[in-house]
Design an enzyme around this catalytic site. Structure first.
Site, PDB file in Angstrom:
ATOM      1  N   LEU A  94       0.774  -1.448  -0.185  1.00 33.60           N
ATOM      2  CA  LEU A  94      -0.307   0.263  -0.152  1.00 33.60           C
ATOM      3  C   LEU A  94       1.045   0.875  -0.153  1.00 33.60           C
ATOM      4  O   LEU A  94       2.128   1.058  -0.134  1.00 33.60           O
ATOM      5  CB  LEU A  94      -0.873   0.316   0.947  1.00 33.60           C
ATOM      6  CG  LEU A  94      -1.897  -1.184   1.521  1.00 33.60           C
ATOM      7  CD1 LEU A  94      -2.896  -1.665   2.453  1.00 33.60           C
ATOM      8  CD2 LEU A  94      -3.148  -0.912   0.519  1.00 33.60           C
ATOM      9  N   TYR A 149       1.674   2.831   8.110  1.00 33.70           N
ATOM     10  CA  TYR A 149       0.981   2.869   6.631  1.00 33.70           C
ATOM     11  C   TYR A 149       2.035   1.707   5.962  1.00 33.70           C
ATOM     12  O   TYR A 149       2.575   1.309   6.833  1.00 33.70           O
ATOM     13  CB  TYR A 149       1.356   4.074   6.073  1.00 33.70           C
ATOM     14  CG  TYR A 149       2.729   5.219   5.608  1.00 33.70           C
ATOM     15  CD1 TYR A 149       4.044   4.605   5.038  1.00 33.70           C
ATOM     16  CD2 TYR A 149       2.749   6.198   6.747  1.00 33.70           C
ATOM     17  CE1 TYR A 149       5.140   4.837   5.288  1.00 33.70           C
ATOM     18  CE2 TYR A 149       3.976   6.699   6.371  1.00 33.70           C
ATOM     19  CZ  TYR A 149       5.788   5.595   5.765  1.00 33.70           C
ATOM     20  OH  TYR A 149       6.701   6.701   5.343  1.00 33.70           O
ATOM     21  N   CYS A 150       1.125   0.923   5.143  1.00 31.73           N
ATOM     22  CA  CYS A 150       1.662   0.136   4.617  1.00 31.73           C
ATOM     23  C   CYS A 150       2.270  -1.456   5.055  1.00 31.73           C
ATOM     24  O   CYS A 150       3.337  -1.189   5.094  1.00 31.73           O
ATOM     25  CB  CYS A 150       2.775   0.425   3.519  1.00 31.73           C
ATOM     26  SG  CYS A 150       3.194  -1.342   2.432  1.00 31.73           S
ATOM     27  N   PRO A 151       0.898  -1.526   6.507  1.00 33.91           N
ATOM     28  CA  PRO A 151       1.680  -2.425   7.499  1.00 33.91           C
ATOM     29  C   PRO A 151       1.784  -4.263   6.614  1.00 33.91           C
ATOM     30  O   PRO A 151       1.731  -4.063   5.512  1.00 33.91           O
ATOM     31  CB  PRO A 151      -0.173  -2.809   8.007  1.00 33.91           C
ATOM     32  CG  PRO A 151      -1.480  -2.436   7.770  1.00 33.91           C
ATOM     33  CD  PRO A 151      -0.154  -1.197   6.320  1.00 33.91           C
ATOM     34  N   LYS A 162       7.268   2.086  14.039  1.00 29.56           N
ATOM     35  CA  LYS A 162       8.097   1.346  12.903  1.00 29.56           C
ATOM     36  C   LYS A 162       8.800   2.904  11.917  1.00 29.56           C
ATOM     37  O   LYS A 162       8.517   4.036  11.361  1.00 29.56           O
ATOM     38  CB  LYS A 162       6.639   0.890  11.445  1.00 29.56           C
ATOM     39  CG  LYS A 162       7.349   1.037  11.024  1.00 29.56           C
ATOM     40  CD  LYS A 162       5.714   0.338   9.804  1.00 29.56           C
ATOM     41  CE  LYS A 162       6.434   0.201   7.990  1.00 29.56           C
ATOM     42  NZ  LYS A 162       5.053  -0.635   7.465  1.00 29.56           N
TER      43      LYS A 162
END
Length: 280
Positions: A94, A149-151, A162
């Protein structure tokens, strides 16, 4: 680290292509064409394992699912108004934020006769990053940070915050393991931008795909986490030293003649795909 992950780093020769200083005109679509080219050439055995570093300025890299949000145009308009460029990449995942404080690294090698499983590629990159920052004495963990975001299952974090995400691209017998490292700047501000994109692009509608519920404070840069300013150049030096310490010879290089021809074809492909997905 898994044995196979270590074996992937212990290549007899790493060609290093440094594109971290190419500046604002270097576009993200060029990077994805580069890694496809390197996958094809390494996979065919016509090029050695290659480590590539790269930086893009004020660019949001969207995933295919992001391009299917119900109010995509409103989300894109938000990014444009904030001065960000955007592309849709040709691999999974993502939206991620790339800017001048984010160092990207790709490790590209052949899968020939090794049956390399997907976790080994992730393990290799995780091991490299731990080696790069070992002197700080902080545990770098790999597990999903759900509200980032974008896990993904190989998010890299310190104390639950992160700072990096890892992805993989497999093509024609080659594997590219890619990571973005937030070296400096505000991790939460980057996350807030993506949160606002989803807010505009989804607008609370029920969708088949579940987009992340981003908590900006769950993300940080390494400078924030270590309490010391780290530049992209610092990251580059640590990257080269770490790779040399766990592998064989490093040689600075560039695309060979055959790869340049491949690159032209792959770049044309990613541009056309991007235009098709975005409907532009």
């Amino acid at each position: 680290m898994e044995d196979q992950g270590l074996a992937l780093l212990k290549q007899p020769l790493w060609r290093v292509i440094d594109q971290s200083g190419f500046g604002f005109e270097f576009e993200a679509l060029q990077s994805f064409a580069m890694d496809d080219t390197l996958c094809a050439s390494s996979g065919s055995g016509k090029a050695p394992a290659t480590a590539r570093s790269w930086v893009h300025h004020k660019t949001i890299v969207l995933g295919t699912q992001d391009a299917r949000t119900p109010h995509l145009e409103e989300g894109l308009k938000l990014l444009e108004n904030e001065g960000w460029r955007y592309i849709v990449r040709n691999s999974g995942g993502l939206a991620v934020v790339l800017d001048e404080g984010v160092l990207n690294i790709s490790l590209v090698f052949s899968e020939a006769d090794k049956g390399i499983d997907i976790n080994s590629g992730y393990d290799a990159m995780h091991a490299l990053i731990k080696e790069m920052f070992a002197d700080f004495g902080r545990e770098i963990e790999a597990y999903e940070i759900i509200h980032s975001y974008c896990p993904g299952s190989y998010d890299l974090s310190i104390n639950g915050r992160k700072f990096a995400g890892i992805s993989q691209r497999r093509l024609r017998g080659g594997i590219a393991v890619q990571i973005y490292l937030c070296m400096n700047g505000s991790g939460s501000e980057r996350a807030e931008l993506v949160r606002l994109f989803y807010e505009r692009a989804v607008q609370g509608e029920e969708t088949k795909f579940s987009y992340p519920d981003i908590h900006p404070k769950d993300m940080a840069s390494l400078s924030e986490l270590f309490g010391v300013e780290l530049t992209v150049q610092d990251g580059m030096l640590r990257f080269l030293n770490a790779l040399k310490s766990v592998s064989g010879e490093l040689v600075a290089g560039s695309l060979n003649g055959e790869e340049l021809d491949l690159y032209a074809a792959y770049y044309d492909r990613v541009v056309k795909r991007n235009e098709s997905v975005l409907g532009r």
